[in-house]
Motif scaffolding. Sequence first.
Motif, PDB file in Angstrom:
ATOM      1  N   LYS A 288       0.770  -1.353  -0.315  1.00 43.40           N
ATOM      2  CA  LYS A 288       0.096   0.074   0.071  1.00 43.40           C
ATOM      3  C   LYS A 288       0.931   1.437  -0.036  1.00 43.40           C
ATOM      4  O   LYS A 288       0.835   2.424  -0.730  1.00 43.40           O
ATOM      5  CB  LYS A 288      -0.850  -0.020   1.414  1.00 43.40           C
ATOM      6  N   LYS A 289       1.973   1.129   0.771  1.00 47.65           N
ATOM      7  CA  LYS A 289       3.079   2.581   0.777  1.00 47.65           C
ATOM      8  C   LYS A 289       3.478   2.683  -0.605  1.00 47.65           C
ATOM      9  O   LYS A 289       3.683   3.935  -0.916  1.00 47.65           O
ATOM     10  CB  LYS A 289       3.954   2.095   1.749  1.00 47.65           C
TER      11      LYS A 289
ATOM     12  N   ASN B 253       2.179   1.984  -3.349  1.00 49.66           N
ATOM     13  CA  ASN B 253       1.227   2.298  -4.290  1.00 49.66           C
ATOM     14  C   ASN B 253       0.907   3.931  -3.973  1.00 49.66           C
ATOM     15  O   ASN B 253       0.838   4.561  -5.067  1.00 49.66           O
ATOM     16  CB  ASN B 253      -0.230   1.465  -4.003  1.00 49.66           C
ATOM     17  N   GLN B 254       0.846   4.266  -2.681  1.00 48.60           N
ATOM     18  CA  GLN B 254       0.680   5.461  -2.447  1.00 48.60           C
ATOM     19  C   GLN B 254       1.886   6.466  -2.921  1.00 48.60           C
ATOM     20  O   GLN B 254       1.785   7.473  -3.325  1.00 48.60           O
ATOM     21  CB  GLN B 254       0.633   5.953  -0.978  1.00 48.60           C
TER      22      GLN B 254
ATOM     23  N   SER C 141       1.462   7.038  -6.600  1.00 53.02           N
ATOM     24  CA  SER C 141      -0.065   7.476  -6.797  1.00 53.02           C
ATOM     25  C   SER C 141      -0.061   8.910  -7.809  1.00 53.02           C
ATOM     26  O   SER C 141      -1.219   9.126  -8.322  1.00 53.02           O
ATOM     27  CB  SER C 141      -0.673   7.613  -5.680  1.00 53.02           C
TER      28      SER C 141
ATOM     29  N   ASN D 291      -7.693   4.086  -6.449  1.00 50.79           N
ATOM     30  CA  ASN D 291      -6.865   3.278  -6.328  1.00 50.79           C
ATOM     31  C   ASN D 291      -7.470   2.122  -5.610  1.00 50.79           C
ATOM     32  O   ASN D 291      -8.567   2.147  -5.163  1.00 50.79           O
ATOM     33  CB  ASN D 291      -5.566   3.710  -5.114  1.00 50.79           C
TER      34      ASN D 291
ATOM     35  N   SER E 197      -2.925   2.392  -8.883  1.00 50.58           N
ATOM     36  CA  SER E 197      -3.335   3.765  -8.857  1.00 50.58           C
ATOM     37  C   SER E 197      -3.799   4.057 -10.165  1.00 50.58           C
ATOM     38  O   SER E 197      -2.995   4.086 -11.345  1.00 50.58           O
ATOM     39  CB  SER E 197      -2.205   4.702  -8.346  1.00 50.58           C
TER      40      SER E 197
END
Length: 592
Positions: free
Chosen positions: A21-22, A24-25, A28, A35, A48
């Motif tokens: 998740k990190k 992906n962020q 982003s 997302n 994303s």
Amino acid sequence: MCAISGEIRFDGNKPNIGLVKKINQFQSFRGPDDNGVYCKNNLSFAHSRLSIIDLSDKSQQPMIDKIGQCVLVFNGAIYNFKILKKELEKAGFRFKSTGDTEVIIKSYLYWGEDCLQKFNGAFSFALYDLKKKIVFCARDRMGIKPFYYHKNSDYFRFASFLPALLLDKKIKTDMNPDALHFHFTLHGSVPAPHTIIKGIKKLAPASKMIIKFDGSTQITKYWELDSTNQHKNLSEEEYQQKITETLISAVKLRQQISDVPVAVLLSGGLDSSLIVALLVKNGITNLQTYSIGFDSVKGEIGDEFYYSKQVADMYGTDFKTFNVDNNQLLQRLPEVITKMAEPMSSADNSAFYLLSEQVAKNQKVVLSGQGADEVFGGYFWYQKMAQAKNSDNLQKFAPFYFDRNHQEYKTMITYKYQSNNGDISSKFIKNRLDNIRADEYINKVFNLDTTTLIVDDPVKRVDNMTMAWGLEARVPFLDHRLVELAAGMPSSYKLSQNGKGILKNIAKNILPKEVITRPKGYFPVPALKSIDGKLLEFMQDTINSKSCLERGLYKKNYLQNILKKPNENLTNINGNKLYQLTLLESWLQIHL
């Protein structure tokens, strides 16, 4: 265009979903609209989204096909997806969405890995086949969309932006000595699978990868560019007609396959001007075009508005120009470097980055002229290579392209960072040129540039700098059909008229004469070419910083000599050597 990431575990443990998740962020900015995350058993995917085709939730990713038992994360666009969709519907497939993402899944279910031969697009993706218990990854033929990865005995992790993978602090950030040699020899190009970081690799263009949960991976090429002349019966006029038809098709495909407006980055050069002309002449109205300019420095004009305005006026486009003062240009250079997936030393990066910032306020998709110079022979060094008398392929290439020879490299880089493989760049280039199929030497060079070197300079530059603002850039001159047609064409058709002769002939009746006959231009950023004042201070501060000295990458004598004459130490293709050294060190300080 979007950002994709994921983790496949080989050790039986669950994926580190928090880290996925990190990652992906972190990337982003490439897909700011939405997302999503998928996690099951030993695998996790994240995505994303930049919504361009099928703006509805039905095209959200990761996309799950419950019937086919597949999960997909996909970055890019399949320009011929509507044609493929009709073929798949005839075969009995039903669709829930109106976009290209679902077409990739159904194509895989119908044609298997051979689906890649069907796609005309710019893409990278990872598809989880639950039935076969494999992950199928691929990258488009020209390497327009990125795919970075790290693999060890416990897991495989991938992302669209290399620095995002560095959020895993277990990855060794030692520099790759072979990649370093490539970087400083081939104008910043580092051929796959290498990257500047030893622990991270990238999937090569036109490659597919199969990942199994026992930790085994298999990478194969699914496309090779053939530069032998497949159309020897065609005259120059007949070639010109086929090139024109294919270019029109490539431009129209990239303009039509979008559910949001598509604009053009109009530099005022031949390539982007041709895109505008062909769009309007083929029925496109209300076309938005954009151009950027900078302050002039020491008599060098910082914009090409004189030419771009002629084209905009000729075709009645809604033309917007942006002017950036040099103070802003210099202040934001570190920001530009932050958005580089890998270090890139061309001053054009700043121009694309700042232009994209403004365009992205009103647009999501633009067409750009990148690739035309490599495919159709636009650079000055091609003429020199074609005229070289040496019989050795490498010796006809290196003196006109290499930023520095191996001897200079050894005087620049300290021993601990030098490659055990010696002059690996020369070995690589010689091997490629010796093995490319072509009827003429210079067509070998065009093949090498188009399939290998271009990927890590103009192609990556355009992707990184536009996607930094969630702006998708499409490059019709790199449509594989056009590239294949031009690859084996007699080189004289390309090199005539000081380069891009056949494109200039196509343009004769549809563009202003001054745009066609002007000397080859480069994105004018004069403030980053004249090394003095605040720019020189930035470079001196970076090179003399504690981080740079402790890293010990550059030899002190070389640095001292180059700092004495910062504007006189240029490469064979007129790159500034001090700028190159500073750029890499700055990238390392920002990302490591």
